[in-house]
Design an enzyme around this catalytic site. Structure first.
Site, PDB file in Angstrom:
ATOM      1  NE  ARG A   1       6.798  19.318 110.650  1.00 16.99           N
ATOM      2  CZ  ARG A   1       7.752  18.777 111.394  1.00 16.99           C
ATOM      3  NH1 ARG A   1       7.621  17.538 111.828  1.00 16.99           N
ATOM      4  NH2 ARG A   1       8.841  19.450 111.688  1.00 16.99           N
TER       5      ARG A   1
ATOM      6  CE  LYS B   1       5.258  16.871 114.976  1.00 12.30           C
ATOM      7  NZ  LYS B   1       4.787  15.541 115.417  1.00 12.30           N
TER       8      LYS B   1
ATOM      9  CG  HIS C   1       0.190   4.288 117.014  1.00  9.74           C
ATOM     10  ND1 HIS C   1       0.577   2.977 116.865  1.00  9.74           N
ATOM     11  CD2 HIS C   1       0.887   4.992 116.095  1.00  9.74           C
ATOM     12  CE1 HIS C   1       1.460   2.893 115.881  1.00  9.74           C
ATOM     13  NE2 HIS C   1       1.671   4.094 115.401  1.00  9.74           N
TER      14      HIS C   1
END
Length: 772
Positions: free
Chosen positions: A16, A19, A710
């Protein structure tokens, strides 16, 4: 020679890395140069891995910092006003992330000229997957130009590293069909404006040295709206003329072409890709109509599930195509981009060895693709060992007695229609629930989770490393739970939640306590942006050995006089957000899960929990893409929810939650789920989704989300109140709830505290207005 190819590759990195790079940049710990360097390393690693696995056609341009649909819109200048773009040159990262996440009023955004209240674009599911894309917003003034040629840049990046790649571009018709028009604009009507920009892109790619370009048109596997077929003909005539020597591969996936096959076969492209994992039956008719001067690309390896390919069966399909005249014009690859599966099995050392032998993640699928290409070209003998291993794995899976639990089968057989119905209709239940709960008008609640802070993660990590005992871990969670409940009491939340600090993921947490599931350590896939999930592997019959949530729900209820909401994940979402076994129908798997959730509802109710939320954010996601197949799914999906929920007594209030889906076409079936309260996303779509609930006259209570969790921006109380007023114009106030769009797990307390307080203030304003 048969060409081994891929349609796309995971973007996030094996650990990841994307991320980490994004969140470091967003937090101000790194700069733009560091983010772009991390992205370049991920692209290089993807090229190297694919080339080293024997893939000849390696994709480029499939990488995106946040979302490929959003970045396609930016590349062609489809940027709404207010986001800091002056119409000239590439959009900045500030513009990209403001469109993706909403503006926060930072110094960088002010410097870029971004309006401080600019909201994020609407987000919805990418067809029937759990990937979310940002919906382009087009209006009558939208003018398309190629302002950022990200595809030619990626092609040149590969060439500089010694690899000629195949650029992947979302096709123009699918791009428009996936967009939304403002002010009465029909997106397809903008095709004449868009095509010159696509033509300029193809010319750039040809001049830069591209041999092939992959044009993704997944909308071809759906029921096309009026005018779409002619749009395809117009578009591809123009694109074929734009760069005559360039090979155009028309890629379709997520289903079969069906009645659109003659259309696709007649388009002036060099090759056509078919998804044979989802729709193997489409090969035979395709071989009948596809001209023999075309290339045929076969999606033989499932790009959406983790089970290894039956190489012998896949090889049979490839040979069928070769013998029909495509032997010299054949490609084999995955059914769709490998974006939807984890990177590698290599580090999954804790998986059951028998199960692991049946699995293939992205890297293993690359090897399968290369083997199939070699087998078609050189014959079975060239891959004899791999075929034998595949045959053995297929046979072992069929013979594994662990897959089936006689007790589960017996319980399913005993289900009656009465078990799928609440005792009384909603109007009667509502009276019993109000008598028990005594809630004010416009009750305020949240969707369930609160921030998974560094403290929460540290407790979990220390327990995993053996640095603290289970008792110490649980004591830490109890402190966090108590603080969250006390805070909700103080600020005036009417139906509190316990925060779910004990849960790692809304699916995995339950799956870990159910029989029939297995788990990975690094099996991450991208959901959107930096949000990654590790779907569990649903490999056997599902059963619930013991209660899963009662302990924490009962503890939280002991801390307040208000009705504590118990939180469960529904059976359809447990199914959709797992990698699911393929040896029995999905309906049967879902019904097994429903019975397990039903047991949990009964136990929560027995413990004194008066409100139970059964989340079904994936209910719409599971809907088949073709209308003809939808009624059967909706029947069993609705029945599964009701099987899980209908053990509740009249005075127990059942909630459900759905987010980021289009409800208009299935609203009657959502009503048939018969939840007492449904909470939905409406903030990001500007209350658009609520129209379906008003036009249908939805009979039960609704909580339209008035805070887009979000996005990092915190809306004010008046902004929330304005959305509630619009909701009240469509739904009676006595059936309205006040809540965010989704759970607050991914937000920080610095955002959650003021936002939830604003929720409370907004509800109080509306109550006062209603009384006045």
């Amino acid at each position: 020679m048969t060409i081994a190819s891929t349609l796309g590759y995971p973007r996030i990195g094996r650990r990841r890395e994307l991320k980490a790079a994004l969140e470091s940049y967003w937090s101000g710990q790194s700069d733009e140069a560091a983010l772009l360097a991390a992205a370049a390393r991920l692209r290089e690693a993807a090229r190297t891995r694919q080339q080293g696995s024997g893939i000849s056609h390696i994709p480029s341009g499939d990488f995106a910092l946040y979302d490929h649909v959003l970045e396609t819109a930016l590349a062609f200048g489809a940027i709404p006003p207010g986001y800091g773009w002056d119409g000239e040159g590439p959009a900045s990262l500030a513009t990209l992330f403001a469109l993706a996440r909403g503006a926060r009023g930072t110094a960088a955004e002010r410097a870029a000229g971004i309006a401080p209240e600019a909201p994020a674009l609407e987000m919805t599911k990418w067809f029937d997957t759990n990937y979310h894309y940002l919906v382009p917003r087009l209006g009558p003034d939208t003018q398309f130009r190629l302002v950022q040629d990200r595809w030619t840049e990626a092609l040149r990046e590969g060439l500089a590293a010694g690899t000629r790649t195949r650029p992947v571009v979302l096709g123009p018709v699918s791009f428009l069909l996936l967009a939304k028009g403002a002010e009465g604009t029909a997106p397809l009507a903008l095709l004449p404006r868009l095509l010159p920009a696509y033509a300029a892109l193809l010319r750039n790619l040809a001049e830069a040295g591209a041999a092939w370009v992959q044009l993704d048109e997944p909308c071809l596997v759906t029921d096309l709206p009026p005018g779409a077929a002619e749009s395809y003909r117009t578009a591809y005539r123009a694109l074929a003329e734009a760069a005559p020597g360039l090979g155009l591969l028309l890629a379709t996936y997520f289903g079969g072409l069906e009645e659109n096959l003659p259309l696709a076969a007649a388009l002036p492209v060099t090759g056509l890709h078919l998804d044979l994992a989802r729709a193997p039956e489409q090969l035979a008719p395709a071989l009948e109509v596809l001209p023999r001067d075309r290339w045929l690309s076969l999606g033989l390896v499932d790009g959406r599930n983790v089970w290894r390919t039956d190489l012998r069966a896949a090889l049979g399909l490839a040979r069928q195509a070769a013998e029909a005249g495509f032997g010299q014009r054949l490609m084999v690859g995955p059914s769709c981009s490998l974006l939807h599966v984890p990177h590698s099995l290599a580090e999954e050392t804790a998986l059951d060895p028998t199960l692991k032998r049946r699995l293939a993640f992205a890297e293993e699928k690359l090897a399968e693709i290369a083997l199939l290409a070699k087998g078609v070209t050189e014959g079975d003998a060239a891959i004899a060992a791999a075929l034998a291993e595949s045959d053995a794995a297929v046979a072992a899976a069929r013979q594994d007695a662990r897959l089936h639990d006689p007790a589960v089968a017996a319980r399913l057989a005993a289900v009656t229609p009465e078990m799928e119905r609440r005792e009384s209709p909603y109007a009667e239940r509502a009276k019993a629930q109000q008598a028990r709960l005594k809630l004010p008008p416009l009750p305020v609640t949240t969707i369930g989770s609160f921030p998974q802070t560094a403290e929460v993660r540290a407790l979990r990590a220390k327990l995993a490393r053996g640095e603290i005992t289970t008792a110490e871990h649980d004591a830490g969670l109890a402190r966090l739970t108590e603080a969250a409940v006390r805070w909700q009491d103080e600020i005036g939340v009417d139906v509190p939640v316990h925060g779910e600090f004990e849960r790692n993921d809304m699916v995995k947490y339950f799956a870990e306590q159910l029989a029939g599931y297995a788990f990975t350590k690094h099996g991450w896939v991208q959901s959107y942006g930096s949000r990654c999930v590790a779907p569990p592997i649903l490999w056997g019959d599902v059963a619930r050995p013991a209660p899963m949530t009662v302990r924490w729900a009962a503890y939280a209820q002991s801390l307040t006089q208000l009705p504590m909401k118990g939180m469960l994940t529904g059976p359809v979402t447990m199914l959709q957000w797992s990698f699911v076994r393929t040896d029995i129908p999905r309906e049967a798997v879902c019904r097994q899960i429903a019975l397990a959730i039903r047991d949990e509802v009964a136990d929560l109710q027995a413990s004194g929990i008066a409100i139970i939320q059964i989340d079904e954010p994936a209910f719409r996601e599971g809907l088949p893409l073709r209308r003809a197949a939808q009624p059967a799914y909706l029947r069993w999906a609705t029945a599964c929810f009701r099987l899980a929920a209908s053990v509740a007594a009249d005075a127990t209030q059942i909630h459900t939650h759905m987010c980021y889906s289009e409800f208009n076409d299935i609203i009657a079936h959502i009503a048939a789920m018969d939840a007492d309260v449904i909470s939905i996303e409406t903030a990001r779509s500007d209350m658009e989704l609520l129209r379906a609930f008003a036009e249908f006259d939805y009979p039960n209570a609704i909580g339209p989300g008035v805070w887009d969790i979000h996005s990092p921006r915190v809306p004010g109380a008046e902004e929330m109140a304005g959305l509630l007023r619009r909701a009240a114009a469509r739904v009676p106030v006595e059936r309205l709830w006040v809540n965010p769009d989704c759970g607050c797990k991914t937000r920080g307390w610095a955002e959650v505290r003021p936002a939830v307080e604003n929720l409370v203030h907004a509800a109080r304003r509306l109550r006062a207005e209603a009384v006045g």
